[in-house]
Design a protein around this motif. Structure first.
Motif, PDB file in Angstrom:
ATOM      1  N   THR A 101       1.389  -1.638   4.209  1.00 50.18           N
ATOM      2  CA  THR A 101       1.094  -0.280   3.762  1.00 50.18           C
ATOM      3  C   THR A 101       1.949   0.690   4.566  1.00 50.18           C
ATOM      4  O   THR A 101       2.041   0.584   5.791  1.00 50.18           O
ATOM      5  CB  THR A 101      -0.397   0.062   3.935  1.00 50.18           C
ATOM      6  OG1 THR A 101      -1.164  -0.701   3.005  1.00 50.18           O
ATOM      7  CG2 THR A 101      -0.654   1.546   3.673  1.00 50.18           C
ATOM      8  N   SER A 113      -4.881  -4.053   5.268  1.00 52.43           N
ATOM      9  CA  SER A 113      -3.441  -4.297   5.288  1.00 52.43           C
ATOM     10  C   SER A 113      -3.054  -5.189   6.463  1.00 52.43           C
ATOM     11  O   SER A 113      -3.501  -4.979   7.584  1.00 52.43           O
ATOM     12  CB  SER A 113      -2.684  -2.971   5.383  1.00 52.43           C
ATOM     13  OG  SER A 113      -2.951  -2.152   4.262  1.00 52.43           O
ATOM     14  N   VAL A 152      -7.412   1.408   2.473  1.00 53.19           N
ATOM     15  CA  VAL A 152      -6.252   0.551   2.218  1.00 53.19           C
ATOM     16  C   VAL A 152      -5.655   0.058   3.540  1.00 53.19           C
ATOM     17  O   VAL A 152      -5.287  -1.117   3.672  1.00 53.19           O
ATOM     18  CB  VAL A 152      -5.200   1.295   1.372  1.00 53.19           C
ATOM     19  CG1 VAL A 152      -3.916   0.468   1.249  1.00 53.19           C
ATOM     20  CG2 VAL A 152      -5.757   1.597  -0.019  1.00 53.19           C
ATOM     21  N   THR A 173      -3.284   5.171  -2.704  1.00 53.23           N
ATOM     22  CA  THR A 173      -4.341   5.781  -1.892  1.00 53.23           C
ATOM     23  C   THR A 173      -4.815   7.110  -2.472  1.00 53.23           C
ATOM     24  O   THR A 173      -5.615   7.800  -1.844  1.00 53.23           O
ATOM     25  CB  THR A 173      -3.835   6.008  -0.457  1.00 53.23           C
ATOM     26  OG1 THR A 173      -2.607   6.763  -0.511  1.00 53.23           O
ATOM     27  CG2 THR A 173      -3.559   4.675   0.249  1.00 53.23           C
ATOM     28  N   VAL A 190      -0.623  -0.682  -4.308  1.00 48.41           N
ATOM     29  CA  VAL A 190      -2.034  -0.275  -4.192  1.00 48.41           C
ATOM     30  C   VAL A 190      -2.012   1.156  -3.686  1.00 48.41           C
ATOM     31  O   VAL A 190      -1.559   1.414  -2.563  1.00 48.41           O
ATOM     32  CB  VAL A 190      -2.811  -1.185  -3.222  1.00 48.41           C
ATOM     33  CG1 VAL A 190      -4.241  -0.671  -3.034  1.00 48.41           C
ATOM     34  CG2 VAL A 190      -2.834  -2.619  -3.737  1.00 48.41           C
ATOM     35  N   GLY A 219       0.837  -1.191   0.000  1.00 48.29           N
ATOM     36  CA  GLY A 219       0.000   0.000   0.000  1.00 48.29           C
ATOM     37  C   GLY A 219       0.871   1.239   0.000  1.00 48.29           C
ATOM     38  O   GLY A 219       1.793   1.360   0.816  1.00 48.29           O
ATOM     39  N   ILE A 275      -7.546  -1.551  -4.765  1.00 49.77           N
ATOM     40  CA  ILE A 275      -7.864  -2.334  -3.567  1.00 49.77           C
ATOM     41  C   ILE A 275      -8.927  -3.382  -3.868  1.00 49.77           C
ATOM     42  O   ILE A 275      -8.995  -4.424  -3.208  1.00 49.77           O
ATOM     43  CB  ILE A 275      -8.309  -1.403  -2.408  1.00 49.77           C
ATOM     44  CG1 ILE A 275      -8.374  -2.157  -1.072  1.00 49.77           C
ATOM     45  CG2 ILE A 275      -9.619  -0.723  -2.725  1.00 49.77           C
ATOM     46  CD1 ILE A 275      -7.038  -2.654  -0.556  1.00 49.77           C
TER      47      ILE A 275
END
Length: 229
Positions: free
Chosen positions: A79, A110, A106, A52, A50, A22, A70
């Motif tokens: 993350t 995680s 996210v 944010t 991934v 993340g 996500i």
């Protein structure tokens, strides 16, 4: 190298080959993403990111980091994100960059969640940094007035040209200037139950560890014992 970058580069060492990672948003997270890009080039590190926010996605794509949303992954291995303020109990305020909703989504999925900060972000109590509250446009004025009545000193988040700031999700942000939040857990629960509030910047019992960039000791890793089991 500044303290943010020192913390970010330390956190980049936690990333292992094959991980789904993340990628946070903001000035400190920027350094983390840059460090990951360097590791990919030098070491052939194989990861999937991934993101944010749209801004982080743009940065990651430019560095050649493969991305998934996500919705396309079962979970995120690690993350790493910045924080605007962290108290003595490992609770934090996030959302200065306006990505608090996506950041919390996210983080929720995680396995390990890490914050990277410089030592100026460490506080005895939360609240010196304004608390962002993300709200749907419909009825947002009513929420603003409610926060006025509660003595939360709200202001609308605005862009440089004076327009209302709009998040990646299409919402407004109300920043509340409370100076000192005596009980962040109770406040977070109250905000969670307010109709029209999409999300808020109180991240309670979420982070596993905090990497602090310090002048004296460089990057210091602090484990958070209040993380939800």
């Amino acid at each position: 190298m500044n303290l943010k970058e020192i913390a970010a580069r330390k956190a980049a060492e936690f990333v292992e080959d094959g991980m789904i990672v993340g990628l946070g948003t903001g000035s400190t997270a920027y350094y983390f993403v840059e460090a990951l890009g360097e590791r990919m080039k030098k070491e052939g590190l194989n990861i999937v990111g991934v993101t944010t926010s749209h801004a982080t996605a743009k940065q990651a794509e430019a560095l050649g980091i493969p991305l998934k949303s996500i919705n396309e992954v079962a979970s995120v291995d690690l993350t790493v994100d910045g924080a605007d303020e962290v108290d003595r109990n490992g609770q934090g305020i996030k959302g200065g960059g306006g990505a608090l909703l996506y950041e919390k989504v996210v983080a929720t999925y995680s396995k390990t969640y890490v914050w990277i900060i410089d030592e100026s972000k460490e506080k005895e109590y939360l609240g010196a940094f304004p608390l962002p509250i993300e709200v749907v446009p419909y009825g947002s004025e009513r929420l603003f007035q409610l926060f006025v009545e509660k003595g939360m000193e709200p202001t609308w988040r605005k862009t440089e040209d004076g327009k209302l700031f709009v998040t990646d999700g299409g919402h407004f942000i109300i920043d509340c200037h409370m100076d000192k939040i005596q009980d962040p857990i109770t406040l977070a629960n109250e905000l969670d139950h307010l109709t029209g509030v999409v999300e808020h910047g109180l991240f309670i019992n979420m982070v596993n560890a905090i990497v602090v960039g310090t002048e004296r000791d460089g990057a210091v890793v602090v484990q958070n014992t209040n993380k939800h089991k």
